[in-house]
Every structure is written in C-alpha cells, then in structure tokens.
Design an enzyme around this catalytic site. Structure first.
Site, mmCIF file in Angstrom:
data_model
loop_
_atom_site.group_PDB
_atom_site.id
_atom_site.type_symbol
_atom_site.label_atom_id
_atom_site.label_comp_id
_atom_site.label_asym_id
_atom_site.label_seq_id
_atom_site.Cartn_x
_atom_site.Cartn_y
_atom_site.Cartn_z
ATOM 1 N N LYS A 39 0.839 -1.207 0.000
ATOM 2 C CA LYS A 39 0.000 0.000 0.000
ATOM 3 C C LYS A 39 0.873 1.256 0.000
ATOM 4 O O LYS A 39 2.086 1.169 0.217
ATOM 5 C CB LYS A 39 -0.919 -0.020 1.225
ATOM 6 C CG LYS A 39 -0.183 0.052 2.552
ATOM 7 C CD LYS A 39 -1.111 -0.200 3.748
ATOM 8 C CE LYS A 39 -0.337 -0.211 5.042
ATOM 9 N NZ LYS A 39 -1.157 -0.647 6.179
ATOM 10 N N ARG A 137 -11.141 0.554 14.522
ATOM 11 C CA ARG A 137 -11.032 1.169 13.214
ATOM 12 C C ARG A 137 -12.006 0.363 12.359
ATOM 13 O O ARG A 137 -13.147 0.209 12.738
ATOM 14 C CB ARG A 137 -9.572 1.075 12.747
ATOM 15 C CG ARG A 137 -9.158 2.140 11.801
ATOM 16 C CD ARG A 137 -7.660 2.095 11.515
ATOM 17 N NE ARG A 137 -7.202 0.811 10.965
ATOM 18 C CZ ARG A 137 -5.977 0.583 10.534
ATOM 19 N NH1 ARG A 137 -5.073 1.534 10.573
ATOM 20 N NH2 ARG A 137 -5.633 -0.589 10.061
ATOM 21 N N HIS A 166 -6.323 -7.057 13.054
ATOM 22 C CA HIS A 166 -5.108 -6.236 12.990
ATOM 23 C C HIS A 166 -4.791 -5.749 14.396
ATOM 24 O O HIS A 166 -5.693 -5.361 15.135
ATOM 25 C CB HIS A 166 -5.367 -5.058 12.047
ATOM 26 C CG HIS A 166 -4.142 -4.274 11.677
ATOM 27 N ND1 HIS A 166 -2.995 -4.854 11.200
ATOM 28 C CD2 HIS A 166 -3.894 -2.935 11.703
ATOM 29 C CE1 HIS A 166 -2.090 -3.901 10.947
ATOM 30 N NE2 HIS A 166 -2.616 -2.735 11.253
ATOM 31 N N TYR A 265 15.267 29.420 7.991
ATOM 32 C CA TYR A 265 14.131 30.144 8.549
ATOM 33 C C TYR A 265 14.131 30.107 10.064
ATOM 34 O O TYR A 265 14.548 29.123 10.660
ATOM 35 C CB TYR A 265 12.818 29.527 8.051
ATOM 36 C CG TYR A 265 12.611 29.680 6.573
ATOM 37 C CD1 TYR A 265 12.355 30.930 6.009
ATOM 38 C CD2 TYR A 265 12.676 28.577 5.728
ATOM 39 C CE1 TYR A 265 12.166 31.072 4.644
ATOM 40 C CE2 TYR A 265 12.484 28.700 4.363
ATOM 41 C CZ TYR A 265 12.231 29.956 3.827
ATOM 42 O OH TYR A 265 12.049 30.082 2.478
ATOM 43 N N CYS A 312 14.325 23.428 5.074
ATOM 44 C CA CYS A 312 13.525 24.281 4.190
ATOM 45 C C CYS A 312 12.744 23.403 3.214
ATOM 46 O O CYS A 312 12.886 22.182 3.207
ATOM 47 C CB CYS A 312 14.421 25.245 3.424
ATOM 48 S SG CYS A 312 15.436 26.274 4.506
ATOM 49 N N ASP A 314 13.122 23.098 -0.004
ATOM 50 C CA ASP A 314 13.947 22.494 -1.047
ATOM 51 C C ASP A 314 15.396 22.256 -0.650
ATOM 52 O O ASP A 314 16.188 21.839 -1.489
ATOM 53 C CB ASP A 314 13.950 23.402 -2.288
ATOM 54 C CG ASP A 314 12.547 23.768 -2.709
ATOM 55 O OD1 ASP A 314 11.746 22.843 -2.895
ATOM 56 O OD2 ASP A 314 12.256 24.972 -2.809
HETATM 57 C C1 LIG Z 1 -0.380 -1.612 6.818
HETATM 58 C C2 LIG Z 1 -0.982 -2.875 7.254
HETATM 59 C C3 LIG Z 1 -0.181 -4.009 7.450
HETATM 60 C C4 LIG Z 1 1.337 -3.978 7.383
HETATM 61 O O1 LIG Z 1 1.852 -3.348 8.530
HETATM 62 P P1 LIG Z 1 3.436 -3.296 8.818
HETATM 63 O O2 LIG Z 1 3.529 -2.742 10.191
HETATM 64 O O3 LIG Z 1 4.015 -2.385 7.799
HETATM 65 O O4 LIG Z 1 3.939 -4.669 8.681
HETATM 66 C C5 LIG Z 1 -0.816 -5.201 7.752
HETATM 67 N N1 LIG Z 1 -2.155 -5.265 7.863
HETATM 68 C C6 LIG Z 1 -2.960 -4.191 7.700
HETATM 69 C C7 LIG Z 1 -4.430 -4.333 7.834
HETATM 70 C C8 LIG Z 1 -2.395 -2.961 7.401
HETATM 71 O O5 LIG Z 1 -3.191 -1.904 7.235
#
Ligand SMILES: *Cc1c(COP(=O)(O)O)cnc(C)c1O
Length: 383
Positions: A39, A137, A166, A265, A312, A314
């Site tokens: 992702k 979530r 998760h 800055y 900054c 850039d």
């Molecule tokens: C992003 C994600 C992972 C991978 O997580 P890592 O900590 O990068 O291994 C696994 N499962 C779900 C649902 C995620 O959103």
C-alpha cells in the site's frame, strides 16, 4: 534529466527480505504464507515495481489500501491476487469486478453494498472478513458477531475466503491489549465457525506482531515494513533484513558561517564556532521532516554530519567543518555510504514517529531508480 535528489530502490533487497520473512514463518509448505503489503505506493518505494519484483519471487498474495491502489497495480501488469484492506462503501466497487481484486468486508454496510454489486452482475465475490478486536477502526466488532454477521452475509453473493484482524500495539512489548486482541480473535473464529463461516485462511500479524509472537501467524502473515528492510525498533535483530531504499543527493554549494550566525528560517541556533556548511538540495518537499532541524544527520564522504538550522522546502544546510567537501559530492540522506548508515528506524526515533512514516513521506517529486530485474524502470511516483 534526473534531479540531484533521488531514491534508489534495491529490488533484490525487497526479494531477499520477502524470502527472509517466508523462511521465518515457514512459508506455504510449512503452513504459513506471506501476504505482501504494498500500500501507499509500496511504502514510498513504487508500488508496481515492488509488486512485480515480489511476483517474480513467488508471492501468492499482495495487499493494498484501497480499490484505486489495486487498479494501479493491475494497470502495471500485476497478476497476483490483490487484497484490498480499506472500506468499500466510499469507493468505486466496479474496480473490484473489473480488475479482479479481493475486497475486505469491514462493515455490515460494505457487505450489503458488495453483495448487491455482485448480485447485479450475477457473480459471487470472494472476500476477506475483517474482525475488529480492539483497534476500533475497520472491522466487525468481535463481541457481537452473532447478531451482525448473519444479516451482513445473507444471500449468495459473498464467499468468505479468509478472516483477519489487525493489532494496535504489536510494537509495544508491555501493552496488554496485544494478548487480549489475540484471545478475542480466537473467540471470534469460534463464533464464526458456529455461525457456519469457516474461512480457508486466517491471518493477523503485521511486521511487529509476526516478529513478536508466533501465535499471531495462523495461516498467513501480513508484513509491510519488513519487506522494505526495516524492523520495528522493539523487535529489531529477530530477522536479518536489507534496507531497500537509499535517498541520495549532492552538495550544491559550500560556504562559511561566522560565530553567532544562524542558518535557515527562524534564525534559531547560532553557531558557536566558525563553521563550514554544505547546502544539500533536499527539503521537506522531498519528504525530510522539519523536525530534523538542528537534529538530523546525513552522510558525506562516509561521515555523519549534522543538519544546521531549519529544514527548508527544497534544501538543508549541513555542518562539514574540517571535511574535504566540494560541490557535486554525493550525500546520503537515508541508507548507507562507505559503511556509515542513516537508518530509517533511527530517523523515526529522532523525530518521534514510526519508521513507516519516514518511508511513505518520500516525496512525490523524487525520482525512483531501480537497478534490478524485472524491467528496470525510472518512474516519477504518482502522488
Ligand atoms: C499496513 C498494514 C499491514 C502492514 O503493517 P506493517 O507494520 O508495515 O507490517 C498489515 N495489515 C494491515 C491491515 C495494514 O493496514
């Protein structure tokens, strides 16, 4: 033309890291497969080249965040099954069917929407069911499945191929929620079985969880971070990995600063000795965090040098006093140079974030170069 600041991605390292995770959990022959998470543009490494490298290494499933990311992978020629983690209700479901993506059912609403979309096409869609065991979530709550699941899955349109959850605290060794989530997932699987939902595959562990506890492995693990060669700090050392990204730049100017002067800055942090500085054309628009002001380091000539003053948009200014540095010299912002290393986990710890964020924030204008097969490409990341 390539800008002086660019990311080099070592696809061989990504393949080796994938093999290392496979070996760690046993691989398909040992009953535990690896779902490779690509992702967020492959954690900044370029989703399509990473996915194709993993395919060449034999990956059996990839995962991405939403339907749009899945479509981008298909358009890039990826053929492996692709699991979509995100909620479906706000996405264009057509992509699921047109591009053969494996959706996640993460709410009763999403289940109905997907069911209806499948029914309209006279199809049955294979999906993964997500259980919320404490993250609050996405996912069906673990504690009321008996009332939500039968309604959500009524009808013939959905086939539950896998069930997953998760973890919220896999990187925090002391947090009690981790074991609670594991127990809740076990309970959920029992309840689902009583409801007649018997998935072929169960999965739960991201990078942190799979390194922390083999009880999270089930039938598959879901690493992202580890594939890119970075381990969560708490579990570093449990697996030998190779960082895949090196962020390069070049010195564009070298000059002197007098005692009491400041750089950038805000004019903070006056130098207390005559200082030679080098200007590096990489800033927060390239992904460098502004909190590295006065704290970050980069490598020049195999030596660590520190950021002077602000980051900054850039550029940054670094202290090269006493070193032989001239414009054109290579700078490494992330990665290694002549044995010295600036690690992703180290930078994350410096600014108080997770390593994932450091990788993902690699800027959209950064060109990625890839040396290894398949098909060397140089691509500008799609923002
Ligand atoms: C992003 C994600 C992972 C991978 O997580 P890592 O900590 O990068 O291994 C696994 N499962 C779900 C649902 C995620 O959103």
């Amino acid at each position: 033309m390539v800008r002086p600041t660019y990311a080099h991605i070592d696809l061989d390292a990504i393949r080796a890291n994938f093999q290392a995770v496979l070996a760690h959990v046993g691989g398909p022959s040992g009953g535990v497969d690896v779902i490779a998470v690509v992702k967020a543009n492959g954690y900044g490494h370029g989703a399509v080249p990473v996915a194709r490298a993993l395919e060449a290494a034999g990956v059996r499933m990839l995962a991405c965040a939403d339907i749009e990311e899945g479509v981008e992978l298909r358009r890039g020629g990826v053929r492996a099954p692709i699991l979509v983690f995100g909620a479906l209700s706000v996405s264009d479901l057509d992509g699921v069917f047109r591009h053969d993506l494996t959706p996640t059912i993460s709410s009763p609403f999403a289940a109905r929407a997907l069911h209806d979309a499948a029914a309209r096409r006279g199809l049955r869609v294979r999906c993964h069911l997500k259980i919320d065991t404490g993250m609050n979530r996405l996912g069906f709550r673990y504690d009321n499945l008996a009332s939500t699941v039968p309604v959500a899955l009524a009808g013939a349109g959905l086939e539950i191929d896998a069930v997953y959850t998760h973890f919220a605290t896999a990187e925090d060794p002391a947090h009690p929620l981790f074991d609670q989530q594991r127990e809740r997932f076990d309970q959920a699987l029992t309840t689902l079985s009583e409801l007649g939902v018997r998935p072929r595959v169960r999965h739960a562990g991201n990078s942190g969880a799979l390194l922390r506890d083999r009880a999270t492995w089930f039938d598959a693990v879901r690493p992202g971070l580890l594939l890119y060669g970075v381990a969560p700090l708490a579990w570093a050392g449990r697996l030998s990995l190779k960082p895949a990204m090196t962020l390069h730049s070049r010195v564009v100017a070298v000059k002197g600063m007098r005692v009491g002067e400041t750089a950038g800055y805000g004019a903070r942090e006056a130098v207390t000795r005559a200082t030679t500085v080098a200007i590096v054309p990489a800033g927060y628009a390239d992904g460098l965090d502004v909190r590295l002001a006065g704290r970050g380091s980069v490598l020049v000539g195999g030596r660590r040098v520190s950021v002077v003053g602000s980051v900054c948009m850039d550029s940054i200014t670094v202290d090269v006093t006493g070193l032989d540095v001239t414009p054109g010299d290579e700078v490494v912002l992330l990665g290694s140079q002549s044995g010295a290393v600036i690690g992703v986990a180290e930078v994350a710890a410096t600014i108080g974030t997770v390593p994932h964020e450091i990788l993902c924030r690699t800027g959209a204008r950064i060109v990625r170069t890839y040396a290894a097969e398949p098909s060397p490409v140089s691509s500008r990341a799609t923002p």
